[in-house]
Scaffold this active site. Structure first.
Site, mmCIF file in Angstrom:
data_model
loop_
_atom_site.group_PDB
_atom_site.id
_atom_site.type_symbol
_atom_site.label_atom_id
_atom_site.label_comp_id
_atom_site.label_asym_id
_atom_site.label_seq_id
_atom_site.Cartn_x
_atom_site.Cartn_y
_atom_site.Cartn_z
ATOM 1 N N GLY A 29 0.793 -1.239 0.000
ATOM 2 C CA GLY A 29 0.000 0.000 0.000
ATOM 3 C C GLY A 29 0.816 1.275 0.000
ATOM 4 C CE LYS B 15 4.675 -3.445 -3.703
ATOM 5 N NZ LYS B 15 3.908 -3.084 -2.473
ATOM 6 C CE LYS C 262 0.745 -7.390 -7.392
ATOM 7 N NZ LYS C 262 1.265 -6.438 -6.395
ATOM 8 N N GLY D 248 6.474 -6.829 -7.259
ATOM 9 C CA GLY D 248 6.222 -7.879 -6.261
ATOM 10 C C GLY D 248 4.842 -7.669 -5.642
ATOM 11 C CB ALA D 249 2.559 -9.234 -3.721
HETATM 12 N N1 LIG Z 1 1.858 8.999 -5.848
HETATM 13 C C1 LIG Z 1 0.567 8.742 -5.546
HETATM 14 N N2 LIG Z 1 -0.364 9.715 -5.682
HETATM 15 C C2 LIG Z 1 -1.637 9.484 -5.368
HETATM 16 N N3 LIG Z 1 -2.126 8.296 -4.910
HETATM 17 C C3 LIG Z 1 -1.225 7.296 -4.763
HETATM 18 C C4 LIG Z 1 0.152 7.450 -5.075
HETATM 19 N N4 LIG Z 1 0.792 6.277 -4.814
HETATM 20 C C5 LIG Z 1 -0.152 5.437 -4.366
HETATM 21 N N5 LIG Z 1 -1.362 6.024 -4.338
HETATM 22 C C6 LIG Z 1 -2.623 5.398 -3.924
HETATM 23 O O1 LIG Z 1 -2.379 4.679 -2.721
HETATM 24 C C7 LIG Z 1 -3.002 3.374 -2.783
HETATM 25 C C8 LIG Z 1 -1.917 2.283 -2.690
HETATM 26 O O2 LIG Z 1 -1.018 2.461 -3.780
HETATM 27 P P1 LIG Z 1 -0.475 1.198 -4.596
HETATM 28 O O3 LIG Z 1 -1.611 0.339 -4.997
HETATM 29 O O4 LIG Z 1 0.426 1.722 -5.646
HETATM 30 O O5 LIG Z 1 0.342 0.457 -3.437
HETATM 31 P P2 LIG Z 1 1.240 -0.840 -3.590
HETATM 32 O O6 LIG Z 1 2.483 -0.596 -2.830
HETATM 33 O O7 LIG Z 1 1.367 -1.197 -5.018
HETATM 34 O O8 LIG Z 1 0.349 -1.941 -2.843
HETATM 35 P P3 LIG Z 1 0.399 -3.561 -3.022
HETATM 36 O O9 LIG Z 1 1.404 -4.037 -2.004
HETATM 37 O O10 LIG Z 1 -0.997 -3.957 -2.701
HETATM 38 O O11 LIG Z 1 0.792 -3.864 -4.418
HETATM 39 C C9 LIG Z 1 -3.762 3.333 -4.110
HETATM 40 O O12 LIG Z 1 -5.106 3.734 -3.877
HETATM 41 C C10 LIG Z 1 -3.063 4.365 -4.954
HETATM 42 O O13 LIG Z 1 -3.907 4.948 -5.934
HETATM 43 C C1 LIG Z 2 -3.424 -7.590 -0.513
HETATM 44 C C2 LIG Z 2 -2.357 -6.548 -0.747
HETATM 45 N N1 LIG Z 2 -2.912 -5.529 -1.630
HETATM 46 C C3 LIG Z 2 -1.104 -7.140 -1.369
HETATM 47 N N2 LIG Z 2 -1.419 -7.622 -2.693
HETATM 48 C C4 LIG Z 2 -0.492 -8.259 -0.555
HETATM 49 C C5 LIG Z 2 0.134 -7.718 0.701
HETATM 50 C C6 LIG Z 2 0.739 -8.800 1.539
HETATM 51 C C7 LIG Z 2 1.283 -8.258 2.849
HETATM 52 C C8 LIG Z 2 1.692 -9.357 3.789
HETATM 53 C C9 LIG Z 2 2.277 -8.792 5.085
HETATM 54 O O1 LIG Z 2 3.343 -8.121 5.014
HETATM 55 O O2 LIG Z 2 1.635 -8.935 6.140
HETATM 56 MG MG LIG Z 3 0.752 -2.832 -6.064
#
Ligand SMILES: Nc1ncnc2c1ncn2[C@@H]1O[C@H](COP(=O)(O)OP(=O)(O)OP(=O)(O)O)[C@@H](O)[C@H]1O
Ligand SMILES: C[C@H](N)[C@H](N)CCCCCC(=O)O
Ligand SMILES: [Mg+2]
EC number: 6.3.3.3
Length: 211
Positions: free
Chosen positions: A13, A16, A33, A101-102
């Site tokens: 979150g 990424k 992904k 990654g995730a």
């Molecule tokens: N630079 C940004 N500006 C505005 N909103 C953002 C930005 N970066 C992330 N967000 C918002 O924050 C939330 C989480 O971002 P994102 O999905 O990119 O996280 P992530 O690290 O990829 O999570 P995951 O581990 O689930 O893949 C989303 O709703 C996204 O739209």
């Molecule tokens: C569901 C979420 N958006 C991601 N795809 C997966 C995040 C796994 C996190 C696991 C952990 O660190 O507890």
């Molecule tokens: Mg992501």
């Protein structure tokens, strides 16, 4: 030069996917992904389709699409499937490829293997996404240490969030790592605002130059 870059982060979150969309757009490449957990809301691949401004076909299908928005190892068990490292062999393409990654590095894909173990096998250069808010120094330096302990090439840090100059400096100094740039929180978040922010915030030469 064929550029394959892994985008990982200090947590789930943290941005990424948004950064990956911007990077894939800048590189005019592909996005992959390997494992998507959580299908009820917009998936990462759908977000990249929406934000990257790439021609169709550049967002590759996931190797695993899991229903529950949980750690992939658990989400896979609930779906009655097993994720094996061999399922995550990355595609060899003649163009740049951004692989996300995730969650963070230590997230398991099954009860024996974590993403960091896959990245250590791949040996592809990694960009580590990190928040700028309080708490990020610890998370980021721990992640850097984990990557270095496995000789996983680290291109640098992509900071996500508002500028916190001393935090960014502290991380780059203690981590002996490059700051590749910073992506602020964009309002609104659109294809156009993201592209503009990526051009303004990142030096592609630093990124394509590898570790
Ligand atoms: N630079 C940004 N500006 C505005 N909103 C953002 C930005 N970066 C992330 N967000 C918002 O924050 C939330 C989480 O971002 P994102 O999905 O990119 O996280 P992530 O690290 O990829 O999570 P995951 O581990 O689930 O893949 C989303 O709703 C996204 O739209
Ligand atoms: C569901 C979420 N958006 C991601 N795809 C997966 C995040 C796994 C996190 C696991 C952990 O660190 O507890
Ligand atoms: Mg992501």
């Amino acid at each position: 030069m064929t550029t394959r870059i892994v985008v990982t982060g200090t947590d789930t979150g943290i941005g990424k996917t948004v950064f990956s969309a911007g990077l894939a757009g800048l590189l005019d490449g592909f996005y992959w992904k390997p494992v998507q957990s959580g299908l009820d809301e917009e998936t990462d691949s759908e977000a990249v389709e929406r934000l990257a401004g790439l021609p169709s076909g550049r967002v590759l299908p996931e190797a695993h699409r899991l229903k529950s928005p949980l750690s992939p190892h658990r989400s896979a068990e609930i779906d009655g499937v097993s994720i094996e490292a061999a399922d995550l062999a990355y595609p060899v393409l003649p163009t740049p490829l951004v692989i996300e990654g995730a969650g963070g590095l230590m997230v398991p894909i099954n009860r024996q293997t974590r993403f960091i173990d896959i990245f250590a096998e791949w040996r592809l250069p990694v960009i580590l996404c990190a928040r700028t808010e309080l708490g990020t120094i610890n998370h980021t330096l721990l992640s850097i240490e984990a990557l270095r302990a496995r000789s996983i090439p680290l291109i640098g840090i992509a900071f996500i969030g508002e500028e916190v100059a001393d935090t960014q400096r502290t991380i780059t100094e203690f981590g002996a790592v490059r700051q590749l740039g910073r992506l602020p929180h964009l309002v609104p978040l659109t294809r156009e605002t993201l592209r503009k922010a990526m051009f303004a915030g990142f030096d592609l030469a630093k990124i394509a130059g590898g570790e």
